[in-house]
Write an enzyme that holds these catalytic residues in place. Structure first.
Site, PDB file in Angstrom:
ATOM      1  N   HIS A  24      31.538  50.395  39.356  1.00  0.00           N
ATOM      2  CA  HIS A  24      32.734  50.383  38.503  1.00  0.00           C
ATOM      3  C   HIS A  24      32.713  49.262  37.446  1.00  0.00           C
ATOM      4  CE1 HIS A  24      34.548  47.879  42.025  1.00  0.00           C
ATOM      5  NE2 HIS A  24      34.036  47.058  41.120  1.00  0.00           N
TER       6      HIS A  24
ATOM      7  N   HIS B 250      40.793  43.797  41.721  1.00  0.00           N
ATOM      8  CA  HIS B 250      40.184  42.537  41.276  1.00  0.00           C
ATOM      9  C   HIS B 250      41.220  41.585  40.684  1.00  0.00           C
ATOM     10  CE1 HIS B 250      36.954  45.553  41.153  1.00  0.00           C
ATOM     11  NE2 HIS B 250      36.068  44.591  41.161  1.00  0.00           N
TER      12      HIS B 250
ATOM     13  N   HIS C  68      25.217  42.995  43.702  1.00  0.00           N
ATOM     14  CA  HIS C  68      25.505  42.155  42.542  1.00  0.00           C
ATOM     15  C   HIS C  68      26.219  40.885  42.949  1.00  0.00           C
ATOM     16  CE1 HIS C  68      29.207  44.639  42.751  1.00  0.00           C
ATOM     17  NE2 HIS C  68      29.780  44.040  41.721  1.00  0.00           N
TER      18      HIS C  68
ATOM     19  N   GLU D 296      31.330  45.036  47.933  1.00  0.00           N
ATOM     20  CA  GLU D 296      32.078  46.233  47.525  1.00  0.00           C
ATOM     21  C   GLU D 296      31.568  47.482  48.233  1.00  0.00           C
ATOM     22  OE1 GLU D 296      33.575  44.785  43.102  1.00  0.00           O
ATOM     23  OE2 GLU D 296      31.838  46.104  43.230  1.00  0.00           O
TER      24      GLU D 296
HETATM   25  C1  DHB Z   1      30.822  43.596  36.965  1.00  0.00           C
HETATM   26  C2  DHB Z   1      30.747  44.224  38.214  1.00  0.00           C
HETATM   27  C3  DHB Z   1      31.895  44.450  38.968  1.00  0.00           C
HETATM   28  O1  DHB Z   1      31.899  45.031  40.198  1.00  0.00           O
HETATM   29  C4  DHB Z   1      33.138  44.088  38.463  1.00  0.00           C
HETATM   30  O2  DHB Z   1      34.233  44.375  39.209  1.00  0.00           O
HETATM   31  C5  DHB Z   1      33.227  43.447  37.234  1.00  0.00           C
HETATM   32  C6  DHB Z   1      32.062  43.195  36.481  1.00  0.00           C
HETATM   33  C7  DHB Z   1      29.603  43.357  36.127  1.00  0.00           C
HETATM   34  O3  DHB Z   1      28.455  43.558  36.572  1.00  0.00           O
HETATM   35  O4  DHB Z   1      29.767  42.989  34.950  1.00  0.00           O
HETATM   36 FE    FE Z   2      33.920  44.985  41.115  1.00  0.00          FE
END
Ligand code: DHB
Ligand code: FE
Length: 297
Positions: free
Chosen positions: A14, A61, A203, A250
């Site tokens: 997302h 978030h 991530h 997540e």
């Molecule tokens: C990014 C990834 C995320 O899950 C999010 O909520 C906001 C930004 C990103 O990789 O930029």
């Molecule tokens: Fe996110």
């Protein structure tokens, strides 16, 4: 009596920058194309399976919940879910219609199953809902100026805390999903339900390991989640952060989605591409074969 039917699951990343790429019409740019092409199958599948409702597992978030008050599990029970500007520089998404009757059915079943969820009759949806919806139903997303043409599905947002530790365990989220799946299976309405998970895969957005991605671990997750989600459920949150990054948690949403697939599950499509922004981007579609469907086939 006709009961609701879980037609399958869709999971996708997302990342907010995806919303900017859509707004700027960059879907076919070399950077974006490997990600967006993963949705060709999703669009075909949705056109064929025609869901009426999407139950969406996601993490807020900081738009609807902030660190001062943060439920572990929250279920939307609103007529409508609006979004707001989160500061990413992307257009605010159109509102999505809710299905409060289904929401209350799920909430009743969850509480009966000892999941004491927060009930939200007023709930803003952030990029973790609006970006996946825009990816799944691009025509409806583009038609935001026309309130006469709504999203083709109603939604029930199910929010899981992936932000403020302690987080719920992977095992707990798998069980939450199973409880929701059982509840959908016995909902006495002729509805076709798609379960959706958003976020992931590996991530990490901040700290010493910012930019961390682990493609071997992501491959393991995508392989195991179909037939052996219990193998993933054995990881502690601490080990998950080590393997997948601080935002890789997540994946809790994916575990819940997998739990909600109560039939025989198989992978219909998988797209994996690194990186999109700071994230290992993945999009999958899972079939959910019920006994009834197998007999009819
Ligand atoms: C990014 C990834 C995320 O899950 C999010 O909520 C906001 C930004 C990103 O990789 O930029
Ligand atoms: Fe996110």
């Amino acid at each position: 009596m006709t009961m609701a039917k879980i037609i399958g699951g869709v999971a996708t990343t997302h990342v907010p920058a995806i919303g900017k790429a859509i707004a700027d019409g960059k879907e076919n740019d070399p950077y974006w194309q490997p990600f967006f092409k993963g949705f060709d199958y999703v669009h075909d599948w949705l056109a064929r399976t025609k869901p009426d409702v999407a139950v969406i597992f996601y993490n807020d978030h900081g738009l609807n919940f902030f660190l001062d008050k943060l439920p572990t599990f929250a279920v939307g029970a609103a007529d409508e879910y609006r979004s707001e500007d989160e500061g990413w520089g992307i257009p605010v998404s159109r509102a999505a219609a809710g299905d409060p009757a289904l929401s209350w059915h799920l909430i009743n079943a969850l509480v009966a199953d000892e999941f004491d969820v927060t009930m939200c009759q007023n709930m803003l949806i952030d990029h973790a809902v609006t970006i996946p919806m825009a990816l799944m139903w691009p025509t409806a997303a583009a038609a935001k100026a026309s309130p006469a043409k709504p999203w083709p599905v109603k939604i029930v947002p199910v929010e899981i805390n992936t932000v403020q530790h302690p987080l719920p365990s992977l095992k707990r989220c798998l069980k939450l999903g199973r409880s929701i799946g059982r509840a959908i299976d016995c909902y006495p309405q002729n509805l076709r339900v798609v379960v959706v998970a958003t976020g992931g895969l590996s991530h990490q957005l901040d700290g010493a390991r910012a930019g961390f991605i682990n493609k071997e671990f992501d491959a393991l997750c995508l392989d195991k989640i179909v037939a052996e989600p219990e193998a993933l459920a054995r990881y502690s949150i601490h080990d998950w952060v080590k393997e997948s990054g601080s935002q890789g948690v997540e994946f809790l949403n994916w575990m819940a989605m997998r739990g909600a697939l109560t039939g025989r599950v198989s992978e219909l499509a998988r797209n994996y591409h690194i990186p999109i922004s700071n994230t290992a981007a993945a999009t999958v579609v899972y079939d959910n074969q019920t006994d009834e469907a197998r007999k009819a086939a």
